[in-house]
Design an enzyme around this catalytic site. Structure first.
Site, PDB file in Angstrom:
ATOM      1  N   ASP A 135       0.849  -1.188   0.000  1.00 37.51           N
ATOM      2  CA  ASP A 135       0.000   0.000   0.000  1.00 37.51           C
ATOM      3  C   ASP A 135       0.885   1.239   0.000  1.00 37.51           C
ATOM      4  O   ASP A 135       2.030   1.186   0.449  1.00 37.51           O
ATOM      5  CB  ASP A 135      -0.858   0.045   1.279  1.00 37.51           C
ATOM      6  CG  ASP A 135      -2.020  -0.936   1.228  1.00 37.51           C
ATOM      7  OD1 ASP A 135      -2.342  -1.442   0.144  1.00 37.51           O
ATOM      8  OD2 ASP A 135      -2.615  -1.184   2.298  1.00 37.51           O
ATOM      9  N   ARG A 185      -1.097  -0.411  -8.741  1.00 36.35           N
ATOM     10  CA  ARG A 185      -2.448   0.034  -8.366  1.00 36.35           C
ATOM     11  C   ARG A 185      -2.464   1.564  -8.447  1.00 36.35           C
ATOM     12  O   ARG A 185      -1.608   2.220  -7.853  1.00 36.35           O
ATOM     13  CB  ARG A 185      -2.767  -0.408  -6.941  1.00 36.35           C
ATOM     14  CG  ARG A 185      -4.122   0.090  -6.456  1.00 36.35           C
ATOM     15  CD  ARG A 185      -4.294  -0.077  -4.955  1.00 36.35           C
ATOM     16  NE  ARG A 185      -4.181  -1.465  -4.525  1.00 36.35           N
ATOM     17  CZ  ARG A 185      -3.871  -1.838  -3.278  1.00 36.35           C
ATOM     18  NH1 ARG A 185      -3.617  -0.931  -2.351  1.00 36.35           N
ATOM     19  NH2 ARG A 185      -3.802  -3.104  -2.961  1.00 36.35           N
TER      20      ARG A 185
END
Ligand SMILES: Cc1cc2nc3c(=O)[nH]c(=O)nc-3n(C[C@H](O)[C@H](O)[C@H](O)COP(=O)(O)OP(=O)(O)OC[C@H]3O[C@@H](n4cnc5c(N)ncnc54)[C@H](O)[C@@H]3O)c2cc1C
Length: 309
Positions: A135, A185
């Site tokens: 992340d 992402r």
């Protein structure tokens, strides 16, 4: 005002107890968080996989300043990966890791500790036949996170990274990461950042998202388009047609509990959809902090409770 209220709410142990034990908040939490333990999250992702939805699982907890806590998080990820393997779910589930939860913020050598810990998780993920995505957190951590990603990718090139369209630097980072099979992402960014480093106007953020998405889709990278925004999803579909990409060369990603009907609709259209599934007992601080940081995060969750799609 709302922000200050939520920040103090996120620190209040008394309120945490009241909220955690109220039946109303149980319903809310159940929608956005897949339970407290490994067993519950494996059960939840198995249900999603049966619907044709892929998953990426996040063990809640971040910003650890305690070495033992970082080690406990690593152990929890290893247990989770083995449980997913035992349940035969690693073909559709991967894990998402916040590097601050595995030691990145520790002094004096947090980056080294996070790299070692991240490698342990990636090694086991690889053993059981799946992948890890790191992340992205607030802008001060980006250089360190990208260095760790680069280092890990030397041995495990399928490790995923995240870039946040709201930051000025991102279009450049996207170009640098738009190489063959690079799993990136792309999200708008969940952290409140100032105008010195980020676009603060929603229209500017959306324009940046479109630019970055185009760069990724026109490259040989593997874009993971993380957004619930219907306009951006439509633009993505149009760009995919224009670039002639096949549907197995990118994926859409959304959060657990947010626009579930849209997730199913996209699957029915033949797109690959992956849902981000948080679990663990640290959900209270996580949800409160996210909402305090950015009012649009609060809007995202409230809207999910009221909208049908
Ligand atoms: C899989 C995934 C992983 C993520 N990982 C990270 C990360 O590593 N780092 C990070 O900083 N951020 C991450 N994020 C969060 C992300 O940066 C955004 O904060 C979050 O996704 C909200 O932005 P959005 O693009 O969905 O659109 P928003 O700007 O929240 O919403 C745009 C539009 O979408 C529509 N919409 C939104 N919610 C609903 C709803 N419930 N029902 C109907 N319409 C709705 C509305 O039209 C709204 O105007 C991640 C998000 C996802 C989905």
């Amino acid at each position: 005002m709302l922000r200050e209220l939520l920040v103090s709410a996120s620190r209040s142990k008394k309120l945490e107890h009241i909220v955690s034990t109220s039946p109303l908040s149980k319903n809310v939490v159940n929608r956005f968080v897949a339970g407290y333990d490994t067993k519950s999250v494996v059960q939840k992702v198995t249900e999603l996989h049966k619907l044709g939805i892929y998953t990426t699982i996040d063990r809640l907890g971040e910003d650890t300043l305690d070495r033992n806590q970082a080690d406990a998080t690593v152990a929890a990820y290893l247990e989770l990966l083995r449980a997913l393997h035992a349940a035969g779910q690693t073909h559709m589930a991967e894990v998402s890791v916040k590097l601050s939860a595995v030691g990145q913020a520790l002094e004096p050598n947090g980056e080294e500790i996070a790299l070692t810990n991240a490698r342990k998780i990636v090694e086991v993920a690889n053993e059981v036949g799946t992948t890890v995505t790191f992340d992205m957190e607030d802008h001060t951590t980006i250089d360190s996170t990208l260095r760790i990603l680069g280092e890990i990718r030397k041995s495990y090139p399928n490790t995923g990274g995240v870039l946040q369209a709201q930051l000025h630097r991102t279009s450049n980072d996207v170009v640098n990461h738009a190489y063959e099979s690079s799993r990136i992402r792309l999200c708008k960014g969940a952290y409140a950042e100032g105008p010195d480093v980020a676009y603060v106007d929603r229209v500017e953020i959306d324009k940046a998202y479109v630019r970055d998405m185009r760069t990724l889709l026109e490259s040989k990278a593997y874009p993971m388009l993380a957004t619930h925004d219907p306009r951006l999803i439509e633009i993505a579909q149009a760009l995919v047609l224009r670039t002639g990409r096949s549907k197995d060369t990118f994926e859409f990603q959304m959060l657990l509990g947010v626009r579930p009907e849209e997730q199913k609709r996209l699957v029915e259209l033949g797109y690959k959809v992956r849902v981000y599934v948080p679990y663990g007992d640290e959900w209270y601080g996580y949800l409160m902090r996210r909402m305090a940081e950015k009012p649009s995060n609060l809007a995202l969750f409230v809207r999910s409770l009221t909208s049908k799609n």
